[in-house]
Design a protein around this motif. Sequence first.
Motif, short mmCIF file in Angstrom:
data_model
loop_
_atom_site.label_atom_id
_atom_site.label_comp_id
_atom_site.label_asym_id
_atom_site.label_seq_id
_atom_site.Cartn_x
_atom_site.Cartn_y
_atom_site.Cartn_z
N MET A 239 106.44 32.46 -41.42
CA MET A 239 105.74 32.76 -42.67
C MET A 239 105.70 31.53 -43.59
O MET A 239 104.77 31.36 -44.37
N GLU A 240 106.71 30.69 -43.47
CA GLU A 240 106.78 29.46 -44.27
C GLU A 240 105.90 28.35 -43.69
O GLU A 240 105.84 27.25 -44.24
N GLY A 241 105.26 28.63 -42.54
CA GLY A 241 104.36 27.65 -41.95
C GLY A 241 104.99 26.77 -40.89
O GLY A 241 104.39 25.79 -40.46
N VAL A 242 106.20 27.12 -40.45
CA VAL A 242 106.89 26.33 -39.43
C VAL A 242 106.48 26.83 -38.05
O VAL A 242 106.46 28.04 -37.81
N CYS A 243 106.16 25.94 -37.14
CA CYS A 243 105.77 26.31 -35.78
C CYS A 243 107.01 26.61 -34.95
O CYS A 243 107.86 25.73 -34.76
N VAL A 244 107.13 27.84 -34.48
CA VAL A 244 108.29 28.24 -33.66
C VAL A 244 107.83 28.88 -32.35
O VAL A 244 108.54 29.69 -31.75
N LYS A 245 106.64 28.50 -31.90
CA LYS A 245 106.00 29.15 -30.76
C LYS A 245 106.88 29.24 -29.52
O LYS A 245 107.04 30.31 -28.93
N ARG A 247 110.08 29.00 -29.24
CA ARG A 247 111.28 29.80 -29.48
C ARG A 247 111.00 31.29 -29.38
O ARG A 247 111.86 32.06 -28.97
N TRP A 248 109.81 31.71 -29.75
CA TRP A 248 109.43 33.13 -29.59
C TRP A 248 109.49 33.53 -28.12
O TRP A 248 110.00 34.60 -27.78
N ARG A 249 108.98 32.68 -27.24
CA ARG A 249 108.96 33.00 -25.81
C ARG A 249 110.38 33.13 -25.26
O ARG A 249 110.67 34.01 -24.44
N GLU A 250 111.26 32.25 -25.72
CA GLU A 250 112.66 32.31 -25.27
C GLU A 250 113.32 33.60 -25.75
O GLU A 250 114.04 34.27 -25.00
N LEU A 251 113.09 33.95 -27.01
CA LEU A 251 113.72 35.13 -27.59
C LEU A 251 113.17 36.42 -26.99
O LEU A 251 113.88 37.43 -26.89
N LEU A 252 111.93 36.38 -26.54
CA LEU A 252 111.32 37.56 -25.91
C LEU A 252 112.13 38.03 -24.71
O LEU A 252 112.20 39.23 -24.43
#
Length: 402
Positions: A239-245, A247-252
């Motif tokens: 939401m703050e505009g930081v790219c965490v793409k 990391r989402w896949r890892e956490l999934l």
Amino acid sequence: MGHVISTGLELVATTSSTRLNERLASAVKRTVELANSQDISPREKLHVKAMELFSHGNFPKACEMWEDILVDHPTDMLALKFAHDSYFYMGAQIQMRDSVARVLPHWKPHIPLASYLKGQYSFGLLETHFYDQAEKVAMEGLALTPDDAWSVHSVAHIYEMKAEVDKGLKFMEGREKDWQTADMLASHNYWHWALYFIEKGQYEAALQIYDSQVFRRCKATGSMLDTVDACSMLYRLEMEGVCVKDRWRELLQVTQPHTDDHVTLFNDLHFLMVSLGAKENGSSKRLLEGLQELAKEPGDNHQLQLAEPVGVPMCQAMMEYDQGNYNRAVELLYPLRYRMVDIGGSDAQRDLFNQLLIHAAMKSENKHHQKLGRCLLVERDATRPDSPLTHRLLKRALALHN
């Protein structure tokens, strides 16, 4: 009581559902059968009944059983802790505070674990906005037991809610050696530490904590507290505009196996953050549809009774926001802002959804929503004076709409 303790602890951890986990469901059934076949005390019978009620999702009734125990046995830590956690899952902040307050005089200093009640009571106080008293009680607990991670956690909440960011950073760093080995709370305390960095806009420092502590521990333990912390941290950063793409896949990989659990709405909403972030549309759709179906079923499951009026529209709002439909996200979220407490968790944890509403309102094309976003930021500033995050969002809102 051994069965009550082992099965009860697994249930209260909310990592598994008795609807899906046959072994856990059998453990509950076996405990009830043993209780019915033996001559046990009224206190033990209440413990078994409370555990069984909790396993069916009837958190309020389970708490009644534990509170009945505490009337006659005020130093029963198991009843106290299980009630405390269950109130937390219901967002029952006053009950969580008062449950501890009622038994405090009975816990004399020589009783084992007595000092830990300071942390529990402090947490109830801060969640009902008695911040100064909460800090005093937590510090008393730390004076007695310096490695009490729960009291540290309580102080971390206080500085978060008062936006005393530098104070919080100094406190967490100064106490790290005491709490970093606390298996159940170390990751959560690191999460609090990272929130201070997000508040200040120091995203790389927050990501360093996420990578080295929060996600690493979440992946290793499978703890639900560790897992939801990882989810919310990435969502806040995005939401703050930081790219965490990536990391989402890892956490999934951690959250996806829990898509059908539906133990608490709070957990469901955090799993949805990950499937949306990872662009795993199938999991997002399955989670929402599963929740909608369970909401239709009769029964005393407290969380599922809240699914239709609160949980489902909150999920839908997150999905609309993800699709860029900010108008619709505001329309779904705004009427629920004073009901969000019912999903459970702490004020600090649920603040994510306040931020989501503000971001949606700021991004909406609807002029009324844009004004609403600024009003919500002014409101936020009144309760958290000098919050860097609030001031940053206010500047952004003015820049967007002027």
